[in-house]
Every structure is written in C-alpha cells, then in structure tokens.
Motif scaffolding. Structure first.
Motif, PDB file in Angstrom:
ATOM      1  N   TYR A   1      -4.074 -19.251   4.063  1.00  0.00           N
ATOM      2  CA  TYR A   1      -2.893 -18.301   4.021  1.00  0.00           C
ATOM      3  C   TYR A   1      -2.933 -17.071   3.118  1.00  0.00           C
ATOM      4  O   TYR A   1      -3.644 -17.180   2.109  1.00  0.00           O
ATOM      5  CB  TYR A   1      -1.722 -19.235   3.028  1.00  0.00           C
ATOM      6  CG  TYR A   1      -0.497 -18.394   2.851  1.00  0.00           C
ATOM      7  CD1 TYR A   1       0.255 -18.069   4.009  1.00  0.00           C
ATOM      8  CD2 TYR A   1       0.111 -18.218   1.545  1.00  0.00           C
ATOM      9  CE1 TYR A   1       1.637 -17.322   3.831  1.00  0.00           C
ATOM     10  CE2 TYR A   1       1.235 -17.157   1.391  1.00  0.00           C
ATOM     11  CZ  TYR A   1       1.980 -17.111   2.470  1.00  0.00           C
ATOM     12  OH  TYR A   1       3.067 -16.154   2.372  1.00  0.00           O
ATOM     13  N   ILE A   2      -2.891 -15.776   3.789  1.00  0.00           N
ATOM     14  CA  ILE A   2      -3.190 -14.666   3.296  1.00  0.00           C
ATOM     15  C   ILE A   2      -1.669 -13.965   2.871  1.00  0.00           C
ATOM     16  O   ILE A   2      -0.795 -13.957   3.811  1.00  0.00           O
ATOM     17  CB  ILE A   2      -3.872 -13.809   4.626  1.00  0.00           C
ATOM     18  CG1 ILE A   2      -5.090 -14.716   4.719  1.00  0.00           C
ATOM     19  CG2 ILE A   2      -4.049 -12.388   4.113  1.00  0.00           C
ATOM     20  CD1 ILE A   2      -5.816 -13.878   6.082  1.00  0.00           C
ATOM     21  N   CYS A   3      -1.648 -13.449   1.729  1.00  0.00           N
ATOM     22  CA  CYS A   3      -0.495 -12.911   1.306  1.00  0.00           C
ATOM     23  C   CYS A   3      -0.750 -11.707   0.231  1.00  0.00           C
ATOM     24  O   CYS A   3      -1.970 -11.127  -0.043  1.00  0.00           O
ATOM     25  CB  CYS A   3       0.163 -13.999   0.467  1.00  0.00           C
ATOM     26  SG  CYS A   3      -0.604 -14.649  -1.125  1.00  0.00           S
ATOM     27  N   GLY A   4       0.383 -11.142  -0.449  1.00  0.00           N
ATOM     28  CA  GLY A   4       0.221  -9.923  -1.412  1.00  0.00           C
ATOM     29  C   GLY A   4       1.418 -10.349  -2.347  1.00  0.00           C
ATOM     30  O   GLY A   4       1.325 -11.171  -2.927  1.00  0.00           O
TER      31      GLY A   4
ATOM     32  N   PHE B   1       0.685  -1.244   0.113  1.00  0.00           N
ATOM     33  CA  PHE B   1       0.068   0.031  -0.013  1.00  0.00           C
ATOM     34  C   PHE B   1       0.792   1.432   0.119  1.00  0.00           C
ATOM     35  O   PHE B   1       0.256   2.376  -0.523  1.00  0.00           O
ATOM     36  CB  PHE B   1      -0.943   0.227   1.166  1.00  0.00           C
ATOM     37  CG  PHE B   1      -0.321  -0.027   2.552  1.00  0.00           C
ATOM     38  CD1 PHE B   1       0.304   1.171   3.162  1.00  0.00           C
ATOM     39  CD2 PHE B   1      -0.395  -1.234   3.205  1.00  0.00           C
ATOM     40  CE1 PHE B   1       0.917   1.235   4.457  1.00  0.00           C
ATOM     41  CE2 PHE B   1       0.285  -1.002   4.624  1.00  0.00           C
ATOM     42  CZ  PHE B   1       0.656   0.069   5.212  1.00  0.00           C
ATOM     43  N   GLY B   2       1.996   1.298   0.517  1.00  0.00           N
ATOM     44  CA  GLY B   2       2.767   2.718   0.800  1.00  0.00           C
ATOM     45  C   GLY B   2       3.169   3.606  -0.181  1.00  0.00           C
ATOM     46  O   GLY B   2       4.187   3.497  -0.453  1.00  0.00           O
ATOM     47  N   ARG B   3       2.328   4.209  -0.928  1.00  0.00           N
ATOM     48  CA  ARG B   3       2.791   5.106  -2.012  1.00  0.00           C
ATOM     49  C   ARG B   3       2.220   6.545  -1.743  1.00  0.00           C
ATOM     50  O   ARG B   3       1.961   7.160  -2.609  1.00  0.00           O
ATOM     51  CB  ARG B   3       2.167   4.250  -3.385  1.00  0.00           C
ATOM     52  CG  ARG B   3       2.557   3.234  -3.602  1.00  0.00           C
ATOM     53  CD  ARG B   3       2.251   2.501  -5.155  1.00  0.00           C
ATOM     54  NE  ARG B   3       2.568   1.219  -5.231  1.00  0.00           N
ATOM     55  CZ  ARG B   3       3.529   0.931  -5.975  1.00  0.00           C
ATOM     56  NH1 ARG B   3       4.591   2.096  -6.365  1.00  0.00           N
ATOM     57  NH2 ARG B   3       4.199  -0.198  -6.181  1.00  0.00           N
ATOM     58  N   VAL B   4       2.472   7.007  -0.717  1.00  0.00           N
ATOM     59  CA  VAL B   4       2.304   8.607  -0.456  1.00  0.00           C
ATOM     60  C   VAL B   4       1.029   8.988  -1.032  1.00  0.00           C
ATOM     61  O   VAL B   4       0.856  10.184  -1.499  1.00  0.00           O
ATOM     62  CB  VAL B   4       3.447   9.424  -0.971  1.00  0.00           C
ATOM     63  CG1 VAL B   4       3.351  10.633  -0.476  1.00  0.00           C
ATOM     64  CG2 VAL B   4       4.703   8.701  -0.611  1.00  0.00           C
ATOM     65  N   GLY B   5       0.055   8.090  -1.062  1.00  0.00           N
ATOM     66  CA  GLY B   5      -1.616   8.700  -1.513  1.00  0.00           C
ATOM     67  C   GLY B   5      -1.815   8.364  -2.843  1.00  0.00           C
ATOM     68  O   GLY B   5      -2.679   8.807  -3.408  1.00  0.00           O
TER      69      GLY B   5
ATOM     70  N   ALA C   1       2.929  -7.522   8.279  1.00  0.00           N
ATOM     71  CA  ALA C   1       4.027  -8.355   7.962  1.00  0.00           C
ATOM     72  C   ALA C   1       4.930  -7.577   7.118  1.00  0.00           C
ATOM     73  O   ALA C   1       4.704  -6.054   6.845  1.00  0.00           O
ATOM     74  CB  ALA C   1       3.513  -9.356   7.121  1.00  0.00           C
ATOM     75  N   LEU C   2       6.166  -7.965   6.911  1.00  0.00           N
ATOM     76  CA  LEU C   2       7.139  -7.446   6.102  1.00  0.00           C
ATOM     77  C   LEU C   2       7.061  -7.907   4.642  1.00  0.00           C
ATOM     78  O   LEU C   2       7.016  -9.108   4.562  1.00  0.00           O
ATOM     79  CB  LEU C   2       8.591  -7.457   6.583  1.00  0.00           C
ATOM     80  CG  LEU C   2       8.918  -6.971   8.099  1.00  0.00           C
ATOM     81  CD1 LEU C   2      10.100  -7.818   8.579  1.00  0.00           C
ATOM     82  CD2 LEU C   2       9.145  -5.439   7.867  1.00  0.00           C
ATOM     83  N   GLY C   3       7.343  -6.764   3.784  1.00  0.00           N
ATOM     84  CA  GLY C   3       7.414  -7.170   2.158  1.00  0.00           C
ATOM     85  C   GLY C   3       8.994  -6.806   1.799  1.00  0.00           C
ATOM     86  O   GLY C   3       9.703  -6.476   2.621  1.00  0.00           O
TER      87      GLY C   3
ATOM     88  N   GLY D   1       2.219  -6.662   3.965  1.00  0.00           N
ATOM     89  CA  GLY D   1       3.507  -6.399   3.693  1.00  0.00           C
ATOM     90  C   GLY D   1       3.826  -5.246   2.389  1.00  0.00           C
ATOM     91  O   GLY D   1       2.917  -5.062   1.865  1.00  0.00           O
ATOM     92  N   ASP D   2       5.075  -4.923   2.052  1.00  0.00           N
ATOM     93  CA  ASP D   2       5.373  -3.806   1.212  1.00  0.00           C
ATOM     94  C   ASP D   2       4.660  -2.675   1.902  1.00  0.00           C
ATOM     95  O   ASP D   2       3.721  -1.998   1.164  1.00  0.00           O
ATOM     96  CB  ASP D   2       5.100  -4.071  -0.256  1.00  0.00           C
ATOM     97  CG  ASP D   2       6.221  -4.650  -0.906  1.00  0.00           C
ATOM     98  OD1 ASP D   2       7.294  -5.291  -0.163  1.00  0.00           O
ATOM     99  OD2 ASP D   2       6.113  -5.328  -1.988  1.00  0.00           O
ATOM    100  N   ASN D   3       4.859  -2.246   2.838  1.00  0.00           N
ATOM    101  CA  ASN D   3       4.198  -1.039   3.628  1.00  0.00           C
ATOM    102  C   ASN D   3       4.552   0.231   3.202  1.00  0.00           C
ATOM    103  O   ASN D   3       3.767   1.144   3.252  1.00  0.00           O
ATOM    104  CB  ASN D   3       4.353  -1.099   5.086  1.00  0.00           C
ATOM    105  CG  ASN D   3       4.060  -2.618   5.394  1.00  0.00           C
ATOM    106  OD1 ASN D   3       2.972  -3.053   5.085  1.00  0.00           O
ATOM    107  ND2 ASN D   3       5.062  -3.315   6.340  1.00  0.00           N
ATOM    108  N   PHE D   4       6.069   0.143   2.455  1.00  0.00           N
ATOM    109  CA  PHE D   4       6.198   1.446   2.078  1.00  0.00           C
ATOM    110  C   PHE D   4       7.380   1.599   0.860  1.00  0.00           C
ATOM    111  O   PHE D   4       8.231   0.843   0.923  1.00  0.00           O
ATOM    112  CB  PHE D   4       7.173   2.128   3.301  1.00  0.00           C
ATOM    113  CG  PHE D   4       6.515   2.393   4.585  1.00  0.00           C
ATOM    114  CD1 PHE D   4       5.864   3.665   4.666  1.00  0.00           C
ATOM    115  CD2 PHE D   4       6.305   1.572   5.538  1.00  0.00           C
ATOM    116  CE1 PHE D   4       4.883   3.715   5.806  1.00  0.00           C
ATOM    117  CE2 PHE D   4       6.011   1.796   6.832  1.00  0.00           C
ATOM    118  CZ  PHE D   4       4.962   2.950   6.742  1.00  0.00           C
ATOM    119  N   TYR D   5       6.859   1.916  -0.251  1.00  0.00           N
ATOM    120  CA  TYR D   5       7.537   1.996  -1.514  1.00  0.00           C
ATOM    121  C   TYR D   5       8.451   3.296  -1.681  1.00  0.00           C
ATOM    122  O   TYR D   5       7.963   4.404  -1.037  1.00  0.00           O
ATOM    123  CB  TYR D   5       6.364   1.958  -2.658  1.00  0.00           C
ATOM    124  CG  TYR D   5       6.024   0.457  -2.847  1.00  0.00           C
ATOM    125  CD1 TYR D   5       6.679  -0.198  -3.764  1.00  0.00           C
ATOM    126  CD2 TYR D   5       4.682   0.371  -2.165  1.00  0.00           C
ATOM    127  CE1 TYR D   5       5.697  -1.660  -3.761  1.00  0.00           C
ATOM    128  CE2 TYR D   5       4.065  -1.164  -2.335  1.00  0.00           C
ATOM    129  CZ  TYR D   5       4.677  -1.763  -3.264  1.00  0.00           C
ATOM    130  OH  TYR D   5       4.100  -2.889  -3.163  1.00  0.00           O
TER     131      TYR D   5
END
Length: 332
Positions: free
Chosen positions: A253-256, A55-59, A122-124, A86-90
């Motif tokens: 199993y939940i993932c991204g 999700f983390g793309r500054v909006g 979680a961590l991405g 995960g992938d909390n911040f790009y």
C-alpha cells in the motif's frame, strides 16, 4: 563519418543488450547530460517505477531538488512510470485545466526529458479544496498526466509471463472528519464510498492468473509514526482497509499525507505500507510498532520488480545530489 556513427550506435545497443553497460552509462554515451545516483541499485531486466507525493508548491521548499533527482533516478533505473500519491497542488488544488499552477507547480518543475513518461496520479485532501474534475480533465490535455477518474486501475506486464495490478484509490471520502468540513473539501461528502469499496474488492478479487503483484495507491496512510500517529482519522482508515488488504494479499500500500518517508509493516500483517510524502515540505517523523524505516528527509521511493522480489529504495534529494538512505526487499 556516417558509417562510423552508425557503427558506434550499434555497438552501444549491443553492449546494453548484453548487460555490459547500465541505463545511465548508455544514456551518457548517447548524449545525456544529467548526473548519476551511484548508490541506486539497478537490477538488469527489472521493472521499475518511482513514487513521490505532496509535491505542488511552485518549486518552493525542496520541490526542485526532488524533481531534479527524480529525473536522474528515472534514467538510472530505466523507470517505466511515475506515481503521485496526491496533494498535487497546494494549498487549494487547481481551479481549471488552465490554472497557472499546472505550469508553476508541475510542467516547469518536472522538466527533465526523462520525466515525460506516464504519471499515474491520486487525489489528496488539498486537491479536494479545488476543482477535482479539472485534474481528471487534464488527462486530455497532457500526454503524461493520467487520472481518468477519481479512482481507477491499471495492469502492467512486468515480464512475458507476469503482471502487476496497480489500483489507485480516492481515499478522501473515507476520512470522516472531512465530511464535517464540506465547505473546505469540495464535493467530498457527495462521493459514494460503498460503490468505491465494492469496485476495489472486485479489482482485488481478479482471477487473472498472471497477476503476481497487487499494489494499492492512496493518499492517506493506514499507519504512521509521524504527525498523525495517533490521529483518529488514521486509526479509522486502518480499521476500514488493513484487514481488507490482508485478505486479498495486497503486497504494497503506497501513500503520502505525512511529509516524510516511512516503511511500516505491523506484526501479523500481510501488506507492507510505503509512505512517500516528502517531495516538497518535510516534517519530523518517528516510529511506531512495525516501523521498518522512517526519516524526515526530502525525497522519493523507487520500486523495482524482479522475479519473486521487489526492491524498494528510499532516496534523499539534496541540493547537489541524491543519496540512497534505505533499501528494503519485499519477497513474495
């Protein structure tokens, strides 16, 4: 006037308790200004949580649309908590607990009052491009951010007699290609996968008779019909964990990692995979053996446990509202 107001509140509480109004209607009567998601099924006395990822793309991209509708869904379902896969911040994680990305990609985006409840994170792989320890340490800064370690577990009471075990893995060290790019994925090669695997097995072997549901969360998928359908990383990850999850009867199993929404259960497998990685950027996806649902739309998934069943609803977040694209019932 005060007596009238008190009587109104008591009446609303009684109506809610008796099942005469759903959570959204109750909140609207008490002043909530958000929107309903009419297609989203609320099951009385169910235990619900929401899942988003990547999700983390500054909006930017679809992040703000998804965040808005995530808040609405939390109210509609009276959800207990939120999971990030995960992938909390790009593109490169965060540098510290005071990195401005905490404000620009998280705090200022997920600002609906309903979203100030526990997030289990979680961590991405993109998080490994920055300071992983900072994301762990932010748990001591934020009331809602929960990442006590790179991997951890939490048990929830879904009713008086039954529990749900939520296990959050750190899947990144298991991706062999990352070990060949240690300058890119900081510290990934230093992680002890044998230790984590043994911990995972011990968690799954729980002897608690009240645990009815076992759910594992990780960033990387076991299976995909999307971009990484034929990826060697995906195939190797499946070999490492698909049999293990089946052996210990992991329900979900939940993932991204893939930027889409997929539900997959290959033939002869016990565990159903739910991929929810479309909280900002979206990519084309497709099918593979065992695909139940797949779409390249921005959104998230909602899980509701009720008795011996779990209802999973896939929600598309648009510019002006949300639509439920798919409903899937997982039975014990």
């Amino acid at each position: 006037m005060k007596k009238l107001l008190l009587a109104t509140i008591i009446s609303l509480n009684l109506s809610f308790a008796c099942g005469q109004v759903n959570p959204f209607e109750f909140e609207k009567q008490t002043g909530y200004k958000g929107n309903n998601i009419p297609d989203l099924t609320y099951l009385e006395d169910s235990y619900s949580f929401l899942v988003l990822g990547d999700f983390g793309r500054v909006g930017n991209y679809y992040q703000q649309d998804v965040a808005r509708e995530l808040g609405h869904a939390t109210i509609v379902l009276d959800a207990e908590f939120i999971v990030s896969v995960g992938d909390n911040f790009y593109p490169n994680g965060v540098a510290s607990t005071t990195d401005y990305q905490w404000v620009s990609s998280f705090e200022s985006i997920y600002n609906d009052a309903s979203l100030y409840r526990d997030w289990y994170v979680a961590l991405g792989n993109h998080d490994y491009r920055g300071n992983v320890q900072a994301q762990i340490d932010y748990s001591n800064v934020s009331r809602r951010w929960n990442m006590p370690a790179r991997y951890y577990s939490k048990t929830f009471h879904v009713n008086n007699d039954e529990k749900m075990l939520l296990i959050v893995m750190d899947t990144n060290p298991y991706i062999e290609s990352y070990h060949q790019a240690s300058e890119k994925y900081i510290g990934v090669a230093e992680q002890d996968t044998a230790k984590q695997t043994q911990w995972l097995i011990e968690q799954l072997k729980t002897s608690d008779p009240q645990i009815k549901w076992k759910i594992v969360v990780g960033h990387h998928p076991l299976y995909s019909g999307g971009k990484r359908k034929d990826s060697e990383d995906t195939k190797l990850f499946e070999k490492k964990f698909a049999d293990l999850f089946d052996k210990h009867q992991v329900d979900a199993y939940i993932c991204g990692h893939e930027h889409d929404l997929q539900i997959i259960k290959p033939k002869e497998r016990f565990t159903t995979q739910f991929l929810s990685g479309a909280a900002s950027e979206v990519r084309e996806t497709g099918n593979r053996e065992g695909t139940i649902f797949a779409t390249a739309e921005p959104g998230f998934m909602a899980f509701s446990v009720f008795g011996s069943k779990m209802l999973v609803q896939t929600v598309r977040a648009g510019e002006t509202g949300a639509t439920v694209l798919h409903k899937f019932e997982l039975a014990k």
